[in-house]
Design a protein around this motif. Sequence first.
Motif, PDB file in Angstrom:
ATOM      1  N   LYS A  51       1.020  -1.112  -0.095  1.00 18.59           N
ATOM      2  CA  LYS A  51      -0.009  -0.064  -0.111  1.00 18.59           C
ATOM      3  C   LYS A  51       0.935   1.290   0.019  1.00 18.59           C
ATOM      4  N   PRO A  52       0.490   2.138  -0.797  1.00 15.82           N
ATOM      5  CA  PRO A  52       1.275   3.408  -0.813  1.00 15.82           C
ATOM      6  C   PRO A  52       1.514   4.144   0.849  1.00 15.82           C
ATOM      7  N   GLY A  53       2.749   4.518   1.003  1.00 17.34           N
ATOM      8  CA  GLY A  53       3.171   5.008   2.268  1.00 17.34           C
ATOM      9  C   GLY A  53       3.212   4.012   3.595  1.00 17.34           C
ATOM     10  N   GLN A  54       2.848   2.844   3.165  1.00 16.75           N
ATOM     11  CA  GLN A  54       3.210   1.574   4.258  1.00 16.75           C
ATOM     12  C   GLN A  54       4.738   1.113   3.923  1.00 16.75           C
ATOM     13  N   PRO A  55       5.401   1.122   5.070  1.00 16.49           N
ATOM     14  CA  PRO A  55       6.808   0.670   5.065  1.00 16.49           C
ATOM     15  C   PRO A  55       6.635  -0.751   4.737  1.00 16.49           C
ATOM     16  N   GLY A  56       7.707  -1.303   3.924  1.00 19.26           N
ATOM     17  CA  GLY A  56       8.017  -2.551   3.472  1.00 19.26           C
ATOM     18  C   GLY A  56       8.636  -3.446   4.749  1.00 19.26           C
ATOM     19  N   GLY A  57       8.374  -4.852   4.835  1.00 18.33           N
ATOM     20  CA  GLY A  57       9.122  -5.463   5.616  1.00 18.33           C
ATOM     21  C   GLY A  57       8.745  -5.535   7.130  1.00 18.33           C
ATOM     22  N   THR A  58       7.485  -5.048   7.398  1.00 17.47           N
ATOM     23  CA  THR A  58       6.850  -5.191   8.636  1.00 17.47           C
ATOM     24  C   THR A  58       5.908  -6.093   8.835  1.00 17.47           C
ATOM     25  N   VAL A  59       5.652  -6.701  10.163  1.00 20.31           N
ATOM     26  CA  VAL A  59       4.696  -7.675  10.392  1.00 20.31           C
ATOM     27  C   VAL A  59       3.377  -6.899  10.612  1.00 20.31           C
ATOM     28  N   ARG A  60       2.307  -6.965   9.847  1.00 21.56           N
ATOM     29  CA  ARG A  60       1.047  -6.201  10.055  1.00 21.56           C
ATOM     30  C   ARG A  60       0.293  -6.702  11.172  1.00 21.56           C
ATOM     31  N   HIS A  61      -0.008  -8.224  11.001  1.00 22.06           N
ATOM     32  CA  HIS A  61      -0.650  -8.944  11.975  1.00 22.06           C
ATOM     33  C   HIS A  61      -0.204 -10.202  12.028  1.00 22.06           C
ATOM     34  N   ILE A  62      -0.579 -11.027  12.954  1.00 25.01           N
ATOM     35  CA  ILE A  62      -0.663 -12.516  12.990  1.00 25.01           C
ATOM     36  C   ILE A  62      -2.152 -13.127  13.565  1.00 25.01           C
ATOM     37  N   GLY A  63      -2.372 -14.487  13.507  1.00 29.53           N
ATOM     38  CA  GLY A  63      -3.366 -14.903  14.003  1.00 29.53           C
ATOM     39  C   GLY A  63      -3.598 -16.267  13.500  1.00 29.53           C
ATOM     40  N   PHE A  64      -4.991 -16.523  13.470  1.00 32.93           N
ATOM     41  CA  PHE A  64      -5.380 -18.054  13.029  1.00 32.93           C
ATOM     42  C   PHE A  64      -6.558 -17.902  12.049  1.00 32.93           C
ATOM     43  N   GLU A  65      -6.386 -18.582  10.719  1.00 34.82           N
ATOM     44  CA  GLU A  65      -7.587 -19.293  10.221  1.00 34.82           C
ATOM     45  C   GLU A  65      -7.964 -20.207  10.765  1.00 34.82           C
ATOM     46  N   ASP A  66      -9.408 -20.163  10.938  1.00 38.05           N
ATOM     47  CA  ASP A  66     -10.031 -21.421  11.892  1.00 38.05           C
ATOM     48  C   ASP A  66     -11.469 -21.569  11.116  1.00 38.05           C
ATOM     49  N   ASP A  67     -11.804 -22.830  10.729  1.00 34.67           N
ATOM     50  CA  ASP A  67     -13.059 -23.161  10.148  1.00 34.67           C
ATOM     51  C   ASP A  67     -14.146 -22.872  11.186  1.00 34.67           C
ATOM     52  N   GLY A  68     -14.078 -22.896  12.307  1.00 33.93           N
ATOM     53  CA  GLY A  68     -14.950 -22.720  13.286  1.00 33.93           C
ATOM     54  C   GLY A  68     -15.304 -21.221  13.685  1.00 33.93           C
ATOM     55  N   GLU A  69     -14.566 -20.254  13.097  1.00 36.73           N
ATOM     56  CA  GLU A  69     -14.951 -18.887  13.264  1.00 36.73           C
ATOM     57  C   GLU A  69     -15.928 -18.383  12.222  1.00 36.73           C
ATOM     58  N   VAL A  70     -16.954 -17.963  12.734  1.00 36.95           N
ATOM     59  CA  VAL A  70     -18.130 -17.419  11.963  1.00 36.95           C
ATOM     60  C   VAL A  70     -18.036 -15.755  11.904  1.00 36.95           C
ATOM     61  N   ALA A  71     -17.136 -15.160  12.386  1.00 42.13           N
ATOM     62  CA  ALA A  71     -17.160 -13.622  12.207  1.00 42.13           C
ATOM     63  C   ALA A  71     -15.517 -13.534  12.098  1.00 42.13           C
ATOM     64  N   PHE A  72     -15.285 -12.177  11.309  1.00 43.23           N
ATOM     65  CA  PHE A  72     -13.752 -11.790  11.701  1.00 43.23           C
ATOM     66  C   PHE A  72     -13.678 -11.144  13.250  1.00 43.23           C
ATOM     67  N   ARG A  73     -12.561 -11.346  14.055  1.00 45.23           N
ATOM     68  CA  ARG A  73     -12.289 -10.580  15.075  1.00 45.23           C
ATOM     69  C   ARG A  73     -10.607 -10.532  15.237  1.00 45.23           C
ATOM     70  N   GLU A  74     -10.345  -9.078  16.014  1.00 43.58           N
ATOM     71  CA  GLU A  74      -9.020  -9.155  16.549  1.00 43.58           C
ATOM     72  C   GLU A  74      -9.090  -8.497  17.760  1.00 43.58           C
ATOM     73  N   VAL A  75      -7.712  -9.069  18.175  1.00 40.74           N
ATOM     74  CA  VAL A  75      -7.518  -8.707  19.519  1.00 40.74           C
ATOM     75  C   VAL A  75      -6.110  -8.301  19.524  1.00 40.74           C
ATOM     76  N   LEU A  76      -5.745  -7.639  20.656  1.00 39.10           N
ATOM     77  CA  LEU A  76      -4.169  -7.017  20.820  1.00 39.10           C
ATOM     78  C   LEU A  76      -3.660  -7.924  21.983  1.00 39.10           C
ATOM     79  N   ASP A  77      -2.367  -8.539  21.828  1.00 42.89           N
ATOM     80  CA  ASP A  77      -1.862  -9.218  22.791  1.00 42.89           C
ATOM     81  C   ASP A  77      -0.986  -8.272  23.745  1.00 42.89           C
ATOM     82  N   VAL A  78      -0.563  -8.739  24.730  1.00 42.89           N
ATOM     83  CA  VAL A  78       0.344  -7.970  25.688  1.00 42.89           C
ATOM     84  C   VAL A  78       1.525  -7.191  25.317  1.00 42.89           C
TER      85      VAL A  78
END
Length: 103
Positions: A51-78
């Motif tokens: 994306k324009p203006g987005q620095p390269g080589g950075t982790v945007r996010h992590i998580g899990f693809e899980d067949d049991g998820e019915v909606a998109f959700r995100e949370v912050l870790d410690v």
Amino acid sequence: MKRFHISISTADYDASVADYSNRLGQAPDVEIKGRYARWRTELLNFTVSCKPGQPGGTVRHIGFEDDGEVAFREVLDVNDIVWEYFSQSVQEQEVKEKFGDGL
């Protein structure tokens, strides 16, 4: 099934697609040229975005693809890292909303 998900940013889309296709031994299963690519393996859901203006080589996010998820959700870790949880169909809908219907 559960797959670990990691998303990184890139400043050089073409070089990233070539490199990660080689590393993962396959082409992306979803690609929006110049903007987004996703590789799904048995254990991994790996994406890159450019994306324009987005620095390269950075982790945007992590998580899990899980067949049991019915909606998109995100949370912050410690460490203030975003973790996303979603099913394959939910991720595909999110990609369409963010990048258009180029799937």
